[in-house]
Each structure stands twice: as C-alpha cells, then as structure tokens.
Design an enzyme around this catalytic site. Sequence first.
Site, PDB file in Angstrom:
ATOM      1  N   GLU A  92      32.924  21.388  32.054  1.00  0.00           N
ATOM      2  CA  GLU A  92      33.178  20.276  32.966  1.00  0.00           C
ATOM      3  C   GLU A  92      31.809  19.896  33.508  1.00  0.00           C
ATOM      4  OE1 GLU A  92      33.200  18.108  35.746  1.00  0.00           O
ATOM      5  OE2 GLU A  92      34.093  19.630  37.030  1.00  0.00           O
TER       6      GLU A  92
ATOM      7  N   LYS B  78      30.886  34.417  37.482  1.00  0.00           N
ATOM      8  CA  LYS B  78      29.559  34.333  38.102  1.00  0.00           C
ATOM      9  C   LYS B  78      29.511  33.087  38.974  1.00  0.00           C
ATOM     10  CE  LYS B  78      25.705  32.188  37.494  1.00  0.00           C
ATOM     11  NZ  LYS B  78      25.217  32.071  38.872  1.00  0.00           N
TER      12      LYS B  78
ATOM     13  N   CYS C 181      31.133  15.518  41.079  1.00  0.00           N
ATOM     14  CA  CYS C 181      30.956  15.111  39.685  1.00  0.00           C
ATOM     15  C   CYS C 181      31.750  13.844  39.358  1.00  0.00           C
ATOM     16  CB  CYS C 181      31.332  16.239  38.736  1.00  0.00           C
ATOM     17  SG  CYS C 181      32.934  16.942  39.100  1.00  0.00           S
TER      18      CYS C 181
ATOM     19  N   GLU D 215      22.901  11.106  36.602  1.00  0.00           N
ATOM     20  CA  GLU D 215      23.666  11.619  37.747  1.00  0.00           C
ATOM     21  C   GLU D 215      22.681  12.004  38.853  1.00  0.00           C
ATOM     22  OE1 GLU D 215      25.750  15.459  37.289  1.00  0.00           O
ATOM     23  OE2 GLU D 215      27.507  14.422  38.056  1.00  0.00           O
TER      24      GLU D 215
HETATM   25  P1  NDP Z   1      23.466  24.095  37.068  1.00  0.00           P
HETATM   26  O1  NDP Z   1      24.194  23.490  35.944  1.00  0.00           O
HETATM   27  O2  NDP Z   1      22.127  24.712  36.829  1.00  0.00           O
HETATM   28  O3  NDP Z   1      24.354  25.239  37.772  1.00  0.00           O
HETATM   29  C1  NDP Z   1      25.719  25.470  37.575  1.00  0.00           C
HETATM   30  C2  NDP Z   1      25.983  26.938  37.301  1.00  0.00           C
HETATM   31  O4  NDP Z   1      25.404  27.298  36.046  1.00  0.00           O
HETATM   32  C3  NDP Z   1      25.383  27.891  38.324  1.00  0.00           C
HETATM   33  O5  NDP Z   1      26.237  29.006  38.492  1.00  0.00           O
HETATM   34  C4  NDP Z   1      24.095  28.317  37.639  1.00  0.00           C
HETATM   35  O6  NDP Z   1      23.568  29.530  38.110  1.00  0.00           O
HETATM   36  C5  NDP Z   1      24.553  28.432  36.207  1.00  0.00           C
HETATM   37  N1  NDP Z   1      23.487  28.415  35.211  1.00  0.00           N
HETATM   38  C6  NDP Z   1      22.221  27.932  35.330  1.00  0.00           C
HETATM   39  N2  NDP Z   1      21.537  28.132  34.183  1.00  0.00           N
HETATM   40  C7  NDP Z   1      22.382  28.740  33.325  1.00  0.00           C
HETATM   41  C8  NDP Z   1      22.259  29.200  31.969  1.00  0.00           C
HETATM   42  N3  NDP Z   1      21.138  29.068  31.277  1.00  0.00           N
HETATM   43  N4  NDP Z   1      23.346  29.764  31.390  1.00  0.00           N
HETATM   44  C9  NDP Z   1      24.499  29.888  32.052  1.00  0.00           C
HETATM   45  N5  NDP Z   1      24.658  29.499  33.334  1.00  0.00           N
HETATM   46  C10 NDP Z   1      23.629  28.919  33.964  1.00  0.00           C
HETATM   47  O7  NDP Z   1      23.340  23.001  38.195  1.00  0.00           O
HETATM   48  P2  NDP Z   1      22.234  22.869  39.351  1.00  0.00           P
HETATM   49  O8  NDP Z   1      22.653  23.723  40.473  1.00  0.00           O
HETATM   50  O9  NDP Z   1      20.847  23.120  38.836  1.00  0.00           O
HETATM   51  O10 NDP Z   1      22.370  21.316  39.736  1.00  0.00           O
HETATM   52  C11 NDP Z   1      21.630  20.357  39.008  1.00  0.00           C
HETATM   53  C12 NDP Z   1      22.461  19.134  38.701  1.00  0.00           C
HETATM   54  O11 NDP Z   1      23.598  19.498  37.924  1.00  0.00           O
HETATM   55  C13 NDP Z   1      23.053  18.433  39.917  1.00  0.00           C
HETATM   56  O12 NDP Z   1      22.132  17.597  40.526  1.00  0.00           O
HETATM   57  C14 NDP Z   1      24.185  17.673  39.269  1.00  0.00           C
HETATM   58  O13 NDP Z   1      23.701  16.527  38.669  1.00  0.00           O
HETATM   59  C15 NDP Z   1      24.685  18.621  38.193  1.00  0.00           C
HETATM   60  N6  NDP Z   1      25.853  19.410  38.654  1.00  0.00           N
HETATM   61  C16 NDP Z   1      27.086  19.011  38.251  1.00  0.00           C
HETATM   62  C17 NDP Z   1      28.186  19.666  38.734  1.00  0.00           C
HETATM   63  C18 NDP Z   1      29.568  19.263  38.349  1.00  0.00           C
HETATM   64  O14 NDP Z   1      30.498  19.462  39.141  1.00  0.00           O
HETATM   65  N7  NDP Z   1      29.793  18.781  37.151  1.00  0.00           N
HETATM   66  C19 NDP Z   1      28.081  20.775  39.693  1.00  0.00           C
HETATM   67  C20 NDP Z   1      26.725  21.150  40.009  1.00  0.00           C
HETATM   68  C21 NDP Z   1      25.661  20.465  39.505  1.00  0.00           C
HETATM   69  P3  NDP Z   1      22.579  29.629  39.370  1.00  0.00           P
HETATM   70  O15 NDP Z   1      22.418  28.263  39.949  1.00  0.00           O
HETATM   71  O16 NDP Z   1      23.259  30.574  40.268  1.00  0.00           O
HETATM   72  O17 NDP Z   1      21.290  30.151  38.852  1.00  0.00           O
END
Ligand code: NDP
Length: 479
Positions: A245, A170, A279, A379
């Site tokens: 991660e 996904k 990250c 972060e």
């Molecule tokens: P999320 O953690 O929400 O998104 C990452 C992935 O998880 C997306 O595919 C998202 O789906 C999915 N997701 C969201 N909710 C769920 C759930 N309940 N169960 C399973 N999967 C889920 O990150 P955000 O996009 O909201 O970003 C917010 C913050 O997260 C950023 O500001 C940053 O701090 C951190 N982040 C860290 C990353 C890293 O590389 N470690 C990468 C991205 C964000 P969808 O968005 O499609 O609904």
Amino acid sequence: MYTNLKHFINGEWVESTGNETEDVINPATEESIGQISLGTKEDLDKAVQAAKAALPTFSRTSREERIEMLEKIAKGYEKRKDELVQVMTDELGAPLKFSEEVHYEMGLAHFKKTAEALKDYKFEEDYGNYKIIKETIGVSGLITPWNFPTNQTSTKIASAIAAGSPMVLKPAELTPFAAMILAEIIDEAGVPKGAFNLVNGTGSTIGDGISSHPDIDFVSFTGSAGVGEKIMQNAAKTIKKVALELGGKSPLIVLDDADIEEAAKIAVSHISLNSGQVCTAATRIIIPESMKKDFGEAMKKAVPSFPVGDPLDKNVVTGPLVAKKQWDRVQSYIEKGIDEGATLLTGGTGKPDGLEKGYYVKPTIFTDVSNDMVIAQEEIFGPVTTVITYKDLDEALEIANDTVYGLAGYVVGEDQETLDYVAKNIRAGQIVVNDAEQDRSAPFGGFKQSGIGREWGAFGIEEYLEPKSVFGVKVPAKA
Ligand code: NDP
C-alpha cells in the site's frame, strides 16, 4: 516516558540481542518521549522461528476461536482508549481530537469489521467435481509506517489473525509505542504464543530482514513507493507474495455545478487532517477554468477553519509533521513549487507565526499549476496542495489519471449521472463522492504504482490465504 527496550517474541517481552537504542521524539516539542531498542537480525530470526513454530497450530484454529480473539482484542483496545489516544498525539503529533476520532477509531474498526467479515467468510467452496479450500499463506511479515500508527498495524494484524497466519510486525521507528500497547492488548486477549511477534528496529535491518527472510511467506507493507520497490526486489529472491500500500497523488475533481465554498472546504481538509500526511489525500484539486478566481478565494477563506498548533489543544486541527526529516522534505517541495512558477496563493516556506518549536508547516496552496510540475506529480505528504484548471470533463479526467499513482479519487458536484461517470473513469482503488463517509470493511488499496493487493474486511483476509483446489474427495465443503 514510554521507554520499553524489549521486543515481543514468542509470547513474552524479551531483551534485544543488540545494545543500540533510539529516542522517539514528540514532534510538537522536539523532545524525547522514550526509547526503543533497535533490533538485530538475530532478534528478527527468533521472532520468525517463533511464528514458524506456531504455524501448524495457529493455522488450524477454528473460525470461532479467531473471532473470539479479534473480539477480545477489540475489547482490550477499548479499555485502553485514553492511552492510545494520548500516545498517538505524543509520538505522531496528531491533535487529540483527530487522534481520538480517527486514529483510535480506525484501529478499533479493523478488529471489529474483520471479526464480522470472518463470520461469513467462505474458506471452502464446492465447484461441482472439485472444491477450493482457502488456507493460511504461512508466516506473515508486517511492515508499517508512522502516519496512522494503529490503523495500519490493526488492519494487517486483524487480517492475519482471521486467516490463521502467525506474524512478525515491525512498526515504524518514529511511532513504535502505539504498536507496543497493541502488543500488550493482543497478549492479554489470549492470542497463542508465537502467533504475534513485534520487533522494533530500522527499515534497513528489520524491514530488509523481513522481506528477505526464507521463512516468511508473505509481506504486507505500507509506506513509500521507493521502499515498496525494494521490498518486491528482496521478496523475489524467495518468491514471496507481497501486498503493497504505497503513495498517492489523488485528484479531486470539482464539477461546474458544485457548491464552491463546500468544495473548497473539502479540498483544504485534505491537507489539514493529519497535517496532510495521508496516502489518500487529494492534493490535485481540478477545477473548471471559470471557477478559478472564486475557488481560490473560497480556499483561502477555508484555511482558518483548520487551525494549526499544539496537538494538545482540543481546538487544533493541524499539528506538526512527524519529524524534522519530513519537515525538510516538505519545505523543499514548497521551494520547488515556487521555482516551477506556480502561484503561491497562501502559505509558503518557514514555520507559521508563533510556532517556532515543533515541525509545523504553513498550510500551502499553489494555483496556476500544470499537471506536469513536480508538485503535481510527487507525493509531498504535508499540508500542501495544488489547484489545476480544466476546460471540459474529458480534460478533467485526463488530468486526474495523468499520474503514476491510483490510490484514491474524489469528485464534488450535484448531477448524479456525471458523478457516477467520473467515479467510473478515475483509475483508482477508492472513489469518494461529495465527501461521503467511508466504511472500514470496503476494500482498500491502489491501482498502478499505488500498490498491489487490498486491505480491510473480507478482501484483507483474502491476502493472507492461498486457494487450494481439491479433486476427488467426496466430503462436501464446510460452511
Ligand atoms: P518509508 O517507506 O521509508 O517507511 C515505511 C516503513 O518501511 C517504516 O517502517 C520503515 O522503517 C520501513 N522501511 C524503510 N526502509 C525499508 C527497507 N529497505 N525494507 C523494508 N522496510 C523498510 O517512509 P518514510 O518514513 O521514509 O516516508 C517517506 C515518504 O514515504 C513520505 O513522505 C510519504 O511520501 C511516503 N509514505 C507513504 C505512506 C503511505 O501511507 N502510503 C506512509 C509513510 C510514508 P523505519 O522508518 O522504521 O526505518
């Protein structure tokens, strides 16, 4: 337009069972670049059943067959370079140069490096009176974020293929199109039907469905710590293994013998590349007290070397943030820093001059930061950094490790003994000394709340395997 309203299930592109769609927005223009379908639990279940059906045959493919699949994917990926570079500029806002040199390159490297690691990976080993066989863990669910659209999908997909684990991916709703091109490449490379499936949709429906599905054995997730926690809770109900991660608030320690201009440039690069949406970005710059004035000036001087602007402009280094939601979030952290009493050295709230359209943020540097401020602990995921001073090396390390995270750590300086000491004493999954180049086969992952497990190379393959101990069979372990 990139519109594709289908999901890739059991070797073909199929209609969604629901009728909800979503526009994907180019963050530089704020305009739609196409639509995807938001999948349903029924779509997900079809994909999981296809993966489950593929498990007996895919898990028994030979090492050679898997290497061939990875190598064919790498070739197909190279053929579609221009499209991949462009799509990551359009959906993420990554400047063209960065899209080509980093995003495209990382995705490719994972297929190549995993194929290499697979060549000598030991799936069986003799231990005197027993042997260990490392077998496919089962069906994998892959949930990826938007900040590195091909890096994060490719590392997970390559490891799953190497381990013979059928998968359901996904991708993030914000950046689905690079993953859909990848699905076409995987299909053309002859990966058996059902072994790779892609379902688009929201985290709350498809992501949640993956972490709770009884027929998924392992979830590999990259994203926020909050969602990581939810995934663990959900996965606990069916005792699934998870690899997470998550975020970071990585320290960069500047030693007192460091070249100030050089160190300041490295510090600014961390919030400029990928607009700070990384990250592993160093966002706590820990400098000797004696350097305070000179370092601040050097950082200010370095900012224009990373021009902000239209990602289509080849001279631009820093593009917009991926979405309005992220822009709002970063603005609120900048306001928080000001309210907490940190000194705004440069940047601040609002958009940079002349960039009213698009989710652009001014590169922002806070000095006079103490490590207990919110801006030093959470972060931010944008072009915002904090500068903290230390009296001696012990204090520098104490500050560096005073965080819930442990993804990466950085040190800049001359004396090799001190560099080595710092590298050993920062509690994080990867340490980079003097901006050294990183190899994509080295294990990648975090200590503490930065996650569980490792990706990339041989360590990445290992996550998708279960060790089995076999006693009493006299056939020697296979090479
Ligand atoms: P999320 O953690 O929400 O998104 C990452 C992935 O998880 C997306 O595919 C998202 O789906 C999915 N997701 C969201 N909710 C769920 C759930 N309940 N169960 C399973 N999967 C889920 O990150 P955000 O996009 O909201 O970003 C917010 C913050 O997260 C950023 O500001 C940053 O701090 C951190 N982040 C860290 C990353 C890293 O590389 N470690 C990468 C991205 C964000 P969808 O968005 O499609 O609904």
